[in-house]
Enzyme design. Sequence first.
Site, mmCIF file in Angstrom:
data_model
loop_
_atom_site.group_PDB
_atom_site.id
_atom_site.type_symbol
_atom_site.label_atom_id
_atom_site.label_comp_id
_atom_site.label_asym_id
_atom_site.label_seq_id
_atom_site.Cartn_x
_atom_site.Cartn_y
_atom_site.Cartn_z
ATOM 1 N NE ARG A 131 -2.872 0.422 3.354
ATOM 2 C CZ ARG A 131 -2.120 0.559 4.449
ATOM 3 N NH1 ARG A 131 -1.335 1.610 4.599
ATOM 4 N NH2 ARG A 131 -2.152 -0.362 5.392
ATOM 5 C CE1 TYR A 152 -16.577 12.568 -15.221
ATOM 6 C CE2 TYR A 152 -16.211 12.426 -12.869
ATOM 7 C CZ TYR A 152 -16.509 11.827 -14.069
ATOM 8 O OH TYR A 152 -16.750 10.474 -14.112
ATOM 9 C CG ASP A 181 -10.085 17.099 -14.157
ATOM 10 O OD1 ASP A 181 -9.398 16.553 -15.027
ATOM 11 O OD2 ASP A 181 -11.150 16.628 -13.718
ATOM 12 C CE LYS A 216 -12.735 9.007 -17.814
ATOM 13 N NZ LYS A 216 -13.087 10.236 -17.134
HETATM 14 C C1 LIG Z 1 -13.557 10.621 -15.805
HETATM 15 C C2 LIG Z 1 -13.226 11.946 -15.252
HETATM 16 C C3 LIG Z 1 -12.977 12.127 -13.878
HETATM 17 C C4 LIG Z 1 -13.105 10.999 -12.870
HETATM 18 O O1 LIG Z 1 -12.147 10.016 -13.058
HETATM 19 P P1 LIG Z 1 -12.386 8.470 -12.689
HETATM 20 O O2 LIG Z 1 -11.111 7.846 -13.125
HETATM 21 O O3 LIG Z 1 -13.588 8.020 -13.457
HETATM 22 O O4 LIG Z 1 -12.610 8.404 -11.216
HETATM 23 C C5 LIG Z 1 -12.628 13.399 -13.446
HETATM 24 N N1 LIG Z 1 -12.551 14.446 -14.297
HETATM 25 C C6 LIG Z 1 -12.794 14.308 -15.617
HETATM 26 C C7 LIG Z 1 -12.678 15.496 -16.495
HETATM 27 C C8 LIG Z 1 -13.137 13.061 -16.139
HETATM 28 O O5 LIG Z 1 -13.396 12.943 -17.449
#
Ligand SMILES: *Cc1c(COP(=O)(O)O)cnc(C)c1O
Length: 381
Positions: free
Chosen positions: A46, A98, A170, A195
């Site tokens: 961890r 998001y 983000d 992504k």
């Molecule tokens: C998908 C996404 C998230 C969240 O990420 P997860 O890996 O699904 O927890 C946060 N911000 C944006 C812009 C996203 O597209």
Amino acid sequence: MKFATKAIHAGIEPDPSTGAIMTPIYQTSTYVQESPGRHKGYEYARSSNPTRTALQNALAALENGKYGICYASGLAATDAVLKLFLPGDEIIAPSDIYGGTYRLMKRIFEPLGLVFKFVDIDEIGGLAALITTKTRLVWLETPTNPLLKIIDIKHITGICKERNVLTCVDNTFASPYLQNPLDLGADIVMHSVTKYLGGHSDTVMGALVTSNGELANRLKFIQNASGAVPGPQDCFLVLRGLKTLHLRMQRHCENAAQIAMWLSAHSKVGKVYYPGLPHHPGHELAGKQMRGFGGVVSFELKDDSYEKTVRTMENLRIFALGESLGGVESLCTHPASMSHGGMPREERLKIGLKDTLIRLSVGVEDVEDLVADLDQAIGSD
Ligand SMILES: *Cc1c(COP(=O)(O)O)cnc(C)c1O
């Protein structure tokens, strides 16, 4: 080192025990110690794992930061950022971030005493007026989902620095190939690694990158203390995905630009949202702040009916209908019923999100096939 070289080499050392060029999947929960406290730098998985260490170093390099810290998902990474703060601390964020980030702030951290101020994204420039002595963080996301609005990162981080407020961006939609928020003054970059960074729709993961040693230590402490860590197999998959990030992003951008232009010229298509189009309100800013316009395109049909929108999406054959984005395969989503289904219709319309909006995550297939797929789906009634 330039980007492509970093994507392939940064953070990666041949395995010390065998020379393996690929970082092995260290599928282990613990590490044997010679005597209590005498070990090779790893005690319990961890806290740290060599596969994860390699990935964290690679991600830090790609974002031009010093420290990378990975979490079990993008939201676990955001959760770690929010755990830096205490009841009474204020956080400012645009209202159309998001949906999962909004839910985490509103439903988990607001009841615990953090104070959130959500601002209209078109008025984010006026954010200085909202900063008080209790403001600790400004959270940004650009380009936004699904209308691809662009926020001036440098302008906002400039204001925040003067007022001693942290900024976290983000950077999921742009990926480090197109945009590096730390270079624009941000303190922390957040990614849903799920992504573009992973890129193959096979992993859920999140990451934070910072160059601030004190913040990094606190975020690493939260990573270990709260325990939302990714497994070594997932770290391996992302290390593999990163090696083609630049190639994938180039093709995502090329394909998306062609599709955005094709849609703009289509008689049955209404508004098209893509920062690469000259009429897009963020076009000029995106041209300065980013090195390309990304792989996401949203559009509305002229026929303003929900049924026609749904039928168009059902007709698509190569674009698969599904949540998420950033994988090699093309996807389409219906934001009004999917990602933003939890938002009341009035509020959706207020931010400009119509029931007939379709969002495409343009993949890296042959663009002629993607255009033909859209053509038959939009054309048929
Ligand atoms: C998908 C996404 C998230 C969240 O990420 P997860 O890996 O699904 O927890 C946060 N911000 C944006 C812009 C996203 O597209």
